[in-house]
Scaffold this motif. Structure first.
Motif, short mmCIF file in Angstrom:
data_model
loop_
_atom_site.label_atom_id
_atom_site.label_comp_id
_atom_site.label_asym_id
_atom_site.label_seq_id
_atom_site.Cartn_x
_atom_site.Cartn_y
_atom_site.Cartn_z
N GLY A 106 0.99 21.10 -8.32
CA GLY A 106 0.57 20.79 -6.97
C GLY A 106 -0.54 19.75 -6.95
O GLY A 106 -0.60 18.88 -6.09
N ARG A 107 -1.44 19.81 -7.93
CA ARG A 107 -2.56 18.88 -7.97
C ARG A 107 -2.11 17.47 -8.29
O ARG A 107 -2.74 16.50 -7.88
N THR A 108 -1.04 17.31 -9.07
CA THR A 108 -0.66 15.99 -9.57
C THR A 108 0.53 15.40 -8.85
O THR A 108 1.03 14.36 -9.24
N ALA A 109 0.99 16.03 -7.79
CA ALA A 109 2.21 15.57 -7.14
C ALA A 109 1.96 14.42 -6.18
O ALA A 109 2.89 13.82 -5.67
N THR A 110 0.68 14.10 -5.86
CA THR A 110 0.40 13.11 -4.84
C THR A 110 0.49 11.68 -5.35
O THR A 110 0.51 10.74 -4.56
N GLY A 111 0.52 11.45 -6.66
CA GLY A 111 0.62 10.11 -7.21
C GLY A 111 -0.73 9.43 -7.33
O GLY A 111 -1.78 10.03 -7.12
N TRP A 112 -0.69 8.13 -7.64
CA TRP A 112 -1.91 7.34 -7.86
C TRP A 112 -2.09 6.33 -6.74
O TRP A 112 -1.13 5.75 -6.23
N GLN A 113 -3.34 6.10 -6.38
CA GLN A 113 -3.65 5.14 -5.32
C GLN A 113 -3.53 3.72 -5.85
O GLN A 113 -4.00 3.40 -6.94
N VAL A 114 -2.89 2.87 -5.06
CA VAL A 114 -2.73 1.46 -5.40
C VAL A 114 -3.43 0.61 -4.36
O VAL A 114 -3.26 0.83 -3.15
N THR A 115 -4.22 -0.35 -4.81
CA THR A 115 -4.93 -1.25 -3.90
C THR A 115 -4.40 -2.67 -4.08
O THR A 115 -4.29 -3.15 -5.21
N ARG A 116 -4.08 -3.31 -2.98
CA ARG A 116 -3.62 -4.71 -3.04
C ARG A 116 -4.82 -5.60 -3.32
O ARG A 116 -5.83 -5.54 -2.64
N LEU A 117 -4.71 -6.45 -4.33
CA LEU A 117 -5.76 -7.41 -4.64
C LEU A 117 -5.43 -8.81 -4.17
O LEU A 117 -6.33 -9.60 -3.86
N GLN A 118 -4.13 -9.10 -4.12
CA GLN A 118 -3.70 -10.45 -3.73
C GLN A 118 -2.22 -10.43 -3.42
O GLN A 118 -1.45 -9.67 -4.03
N GLY A 119 -1.78 -11.27 -2.46
CA GLY A 119 -0.36 -11.42 -2.18
C GLY A 119 0.27 -10.18 -1.59
O GLY A 119 -0.35 -9.46 -0.79
N ALA A 120 1.50 -9.92 -2.00
CA ALA A 120 2.29 -8.83 -1.41
C ALA A 120 2.95 -8.00 -2.50
O ALA A 120 4.18 -8.05 -2.66
N PRO A 121 2.19 -7.19 -3.24
CA PRO A 121 2.81 -6.30 -4.22
C PRO A 121 3.65 -5.24 -3.52
O PRO A 121 3.40 -4.88 -2.36
N ARG A 122 4.66 -4.72 -4.23
CA ARG A 122 5.58 -3.75 -3.63
C ARG A 122 5.65 -2.47 -4.44
O ARG A 122 5.62 -2.49 -5.66
N ILE A 123 5.74 -1.35 -3.73
CA ILE A 123 6.08 -0.07 -4.33
C ILE A 123 7.49 0.24 -3.87
O ILE A 123 7.73 0.49 -2.69
N GLY A 124 8.44 0.21 -4.79
CA GLY A 124 9.84 0.31 -4.39
C GLY A 124 10.20 -0.90 -3.56
O GLY A 124 9.98 -2.05 -3.96
N SER A 125 10.69 -0.69 -2.36
CA SER A 125 11.04 -1.79 -1.46
C SER A 125 9.97 -2.04 -0.40
O SER A 125 10.11 -2.93 0.44
N GLU A 126 8.88 -1.24 -0.44
CA GLU A 126 7.84 -1.33 0.58
C GLU A 126 6.69 -2.21 0.10
O GLU A 126 6.15 -2.02 -0.99
#
Length: 381
Positions: A106-126
């Motif tokens: 339960g503690r580890t199911a939320t994933g890791w936070q990603v911060t955009r530094l430049q441009g348009a990085p994608r997670i999956g198709s988003e």
């Protein structure tokens, strides 16, 4: 020696409840303190065992047996049969293990936070507008104009360069793991050794508490460069230990090559590539040996099991000419690749390979980190 141990914080650290600063302090203390590190490793091992247990319900007959025992007034002199004792112990283990799994999953199911530094990085198709969350199994991808930063729980961060594709494999109290399919990433980790891993097509990078960059090209080959601490590059049957100021290249199908210090001469580096490619019996080895400094025993040590016996003698002779081996390390044992003897020699050489081995002033940040790492390793061996 330690005014304040951190054993009371182990649970909070494993569950991701500490702040980044608290996690960094915890990791630095764990590296230095044998007592706290031993307890941490025991808890981590227990969690790993629990994670491997199937989540099955105990049979009704077992619960009836336990209920019956709990409902009876058992006198101190009464002897409980060994079968009943085993049943009670098994029930406790099952309940505890399932509880641990539920808590930590339960503690580890939320994933890791990603911060955009430049441009348009994608997670999956988003596309990430500002921040996003990378779940287990998801890919993070940057194009030629994009960069992003991943917070690795509370133990560090990873910066993702343009044209890079990475995937979150696992995030658990006992293991944080990314996959780097292609591109370049820079990691800064403040965690106990071998808690953060990066899979690449040609090797696995195992963090030993450090900062490093890792690159993978379109052919699956890679290059690791360490700026602080140590990293182990490994496959099933090969490992290269890479300290700060050194690099190591990997090749698909072959695994990690031989590590070398970045300030080695160009002739040394070119000769090493030829030796790694052709193996034993090459003129390149003679050039490599002629260019070797005492600190380059890092490279020579890793070459010992990778060349034939004749060349192994040549490497050994060069090494003892550069650095006197410790008592108990003999030519015959090294040539036969006696593992105990090789480990003994490696431990004595690590001081030379780490900060301070080539003019790094003592009491600097790099020296203090290495001293903690080295002292902790000696106490645990």
């Amino acid at each position: 020696m330690f005014s304040k141990h951190v054993t009371k914080d182990i649970s909070a650290y494993c569950q991701g409840e500490l702040s980044s600063e608290e996690s960094k302090h915890f990791a630095e203390h764990i590296i230095s303190c044998v007592k706290c590190r031993t307890e941490f490793e025991e808890i981590k091992f227990g969690i790993k065992l629990a994670e491997q247990l199937p989540q099955l319900s105990a049979p009704d007959s077992l619960w009836h047996e336990v209920d019956g025992l709990l409902g009876k007034d058992v006198s101190p002199v009464r002897v409980v049969s060994w079968r009943r004792r085993v049943a009670i112990a098994a029930a406790v283990v099952v309940v505890f293990s399932i509880g641990v799994l539920l808590i930590y999953n339960g503690r580890t199911a939320t994933g890791w936070q990603v911060t955009r530094l430049q441009g348009a990085p994608r997670i999956g198709s988003e596309t990430i507008s500002s921040r996003g969350s990378l779940a287990v199994g998801q890919w993070l991808e940057t194009d030629g104009n994009s960069r992003a930063q991943i917070a690795v729980g509370t133990i560090g961060n990873v910066e993702i360069d343009p044209n890079t594709r990475v995937r979150l494999i696992a995030t658990q109290p006992t293991e944080h793991r990314l996959e780097l399919e292609r591109g370049k990433m820079s990691a800064r980790i403040w965690a106990p050794p071998r808690l953060f891993f990066v899979d690449t097509p040609s090797a696995v990078a195992a963090d030993l508490g450090c900062e490093y960059t890792l690159e993978v090209n379109d052919k699956g080959a890679g290059r690791l460069s360490v700026t602080s601490g140590w990293v182990a590059l490994q496959t099933k049957d090969r490992e290269s230990i890479v300290p700060a100021g050194a690099s190591c290249e990997t090749e698909l199908g072959k695994g990690p090559g031989t590590p070398y210090f970045d300030d080695s001469t160009p002739e040394f580096k070119n000769a090493l590539r030829d030796v790694d490619k052709a193996g034993s019996g090459t003129a390149a080895l003679a050039l490599l040996l002629s260019q070797s400094r005492p600190r380059d025993t890092l490279t020579l040590y890793h070459l010992l099991p990778r060349v034939n016996e004749e060349d192994r003698v040549r490497v050994y002779e060069k090494m003892i000419g550069l650095v006197r081996p410790p008592d108990g390390v003999t030519r015959e044992g090294v040539v036969k690749l006696d593992q105990r003897m090789l480990q003994q020699w490696r431990y004595s050489l690590e001081t030379l390979w780490g900060p301070g081995g080539k003019g790094v002033p003592k009491n600097t940040k790099e020296w203090k980190f290495f001293k903690k790492w080295k002292d902790a390793g000696n106490k645990s061996r």
